[in-house]
Design an enzyme around this catalytic site. Structure first.
Site, mmCIF file in Angstrom:
data_model
loop_
_atom_site.group_PDB
_atom_site.id
_atom_site.type_symbol
_atom_site.label_atom_id
_atom_site.label_comp_id
_atom_site.label_asym_id
_atom_site.label_seq_id
_atom_site.Cartn_x
_atom_site.Cartn_y
_atom_site.Cartn_z
ATOM 1 N N ASN A 8 55.944 -27.064 -6.268
ATOM 2 C CA ASN A 8 56.625 -27.050 -4.973
ATOM 3 C C ASN A 8 55.766 -27.874 -4.026
ATOM 4 O O ASN A 8 54.692 -27.437 -3.603
ATOM 5 C CB ASN A 8 56.797 -25.625 -4.444
ATOM 6 C CG ASN A 8 57.483 -25.594 -3.075
ATOM 7 O OD1 ASN A 8 57.266 -26.460 -2.241
ATOM 8 N ND2 ASN A 8 58.298 -24.583 -2.841
ATOM 9 N N GLU A 36 61.410 -28.315 -3.318
ATOM 10 C CA GLU A 36 61.284 -28.488 -1.867
ATOM 11 C C GLU A 36 60.892 -29.930 -1.526
ATOM 12 O O GLU A 36 59.922 -30.185 -0.817
ATOM 13 C CB GLU A 36 60.292 -27.479 -1.275
ATOM 14 C CG GLU A 36 60.679 -27.066 0.128
ATOM 15 C CD GLU A 36 59.896 -25.892 0.682
ATOM 16 O OE1 GLU A 36 60.102 -25.600 1.867
ATOM 17 O OE2 GLU A 36 59.085 -25.275 -0.029
ATOM 18 N N TYR A 106 64.587 -24.057 -7.413
ATOM 19 C CA TYR A 106 63.951 -23.584 -6.184
ATOM 20 C C TYR A 106 64.771 -22.400 -5.683
ATOM 21 O O TYR A 106 65.838 -22.560 -5.098
ATOM 22 C CB TYR A 106 63.892 -24.708 -5.152
ATOM 23 C CG TYR A 106 63.310 -24.317 -3.821
ATOM 24 C CD1 TYR A 106 62.256 -23.414 -3.716
ATOM 25 C CD2 TYR A 106 63.809 -24.859 -2.635
ATOM 26 C CE1 TYR A 106 61.723 -23.058 -2.499
ATOM 27 C CE2 TYR A 106 63.280 -24.525 -1.407
ATOM 28 C CZ TYR A 106 62.241 -23.620 -1.340
ATOM 29 O OH TYR A 106 61.715 -23.263 -0.119
ATOM 30 N N ASP A 145 59.659 -22.784 -8.227
ATOM 31 C CA ASP A 145 59.290 -21.783 -7.237
ATOM 32 C C ASP A 145 60.372 -20.714 -7.263
ATOM 33 O O ASP A 145 61.473 -20.916 -6.756
ATOM 34 C CB ASP A 145 59.196 -22.442 -5.861
ATOM 35 C CG ASP A 145 58.915 -21.452 -4.736
ATOM 36 O OD1 ASP A 145 58.790 -20.241 -5.031
ATOM 37 O OD2 ASP A 145 58.835 -21.881 -3.579
ATOM 38 N N ASN A 147 60.014 -17.673 -5.977
ATOM 39 C CA ASN A 147 59.934 -16.890 -4.739
ATOM 40 C C ASN A 147 59.847 -15.387 -4.963
ATOM 41 O O ASN A 147 60.427 -14.603 -4.206
ATOM 42 C CB ASN A 147 61.118 -17.234 -3.821
ATOM 43 C CG ASN A 147 60.723 -18.179 -2.700
ATOM 44 O OD1 ASN A 147 59.646 -18.027 -2.109
ATOM 45 N ND2 ASN A 147 61.565 -19.148 -2.413
#
Length: 255
Positions: A8, A36, A106, A145, A147
């Site tokens: 990322n 990102e 993402y 990513d 999260n």
């Protein structure tokens, strides 16, 4: 051997100014994925000799976005979950190779006030169904990513962050269900007890220096690829973003 790196970059244009290309060239990955990217088509030209480039841009300017750079041209590339579907935030790219699927992703953040958690949990269900169907055809490597810090070992201050975005019981349960559907967290598979191994740090003063971080970037793989997994880890010394690159190497995969 296939060497995969995922990062990322929190804005590829900014990351390029902070040494992205030096790391890219030095790493010599077979497949390099970013999340990102934060740009639209035509806003950057990356000179990456020997690599095919595939970009998924968000419709909103300066937001989200993913890309895949690969030495081997994929058999097929798709953007989003379904052919023809407009994936407005540019969060997903799938590349089909000879012996596996590569998916870079993402995952949407639930937001600090958890105002997006319902959408986030729906996303998780969609991802699990999507890669499970791919896995019925050939093995899958999912990177990006995601999260979420899956277990308390995956972040420095687990007690004080319990229930916060990225460490809610609901998000963690979705990760558990993903793994139970026939996938492995490559890093945790090889390093089940390693702590202080993080991939994201706040920009707050000296947080990264003191390694007060979260492990929220992953390489997930089909269980069938476990015997081929040679290494998995992260590169915390590589700067340029609030995240660091993560990697995995597989023996015997053909692109």
């Amino acid at each position: 051997m296939v060497k995969l790196i995922s990062w990322n970059v929190n804005g590829i244009r900014a990351c390029v100014k902070k040494g992205f290309l030096d790391f890219f060239k030095h790493s010599d990955a077979d497949i390099f994925c970013i999340q990102e990217s934060k740009l639209q088509a035509g806003q950057i030209e990356l000179d990456l000799p020997g690599y095919h480039q595939y970009w998924n841009y968000a419709q909103r300017k300066g937001y989200s976005g993913t890309a895949v750079f690969t030495k081997t041209e994929p058999l097929h590339v798709s953007y989003g979950f379904d052919e023809g579907e407009v994936e407005e935030e540019g969060r997903l790219i799938t590349c089909e190779f000879e012996s596996f699927y590569l998916v870079t992703m993402y995952t949407p953040n639930s937001k600090r006030d958890l105002s997006r958690i319902v959408d986030r949990l729906r996303w998780e269900d969609k991802v699990r169904d999507y890669i499970s169907k791919l896995d019925e055809q050939k093995p899958v490597v999912l990177c990006g990513d995601l999260n979420v810090a899956h277990e308390p070992i995956d972040l420095k201050n687990d007690r004080s962050n319990r229930g916060n975005s990225g460490f809610t019981d609901e998000e963690r349960e979705k990760m558990t269900r993903l793994l139970e559907a026939g996938f492995i967290d490559t890093f945790r598979y090889l390093h089940p007890d390693r702590d202080d191994a993080y991939t994201w740090w706040s920009y707050m003063n000296k947080v990264r220096e003191r390694n007060i971080g979260w492990r929220i970037d992953y390489v997930i793989a089909s269980q069938s690829l476990a015997p081929a997994l040679a290494s998995a880890g992260m590169e915390p010394a590589v700067l340029g973003s609030d995240h660091c690159p993560v990697y995995a190497e597989f023996i015997g995969l053909s692109e």
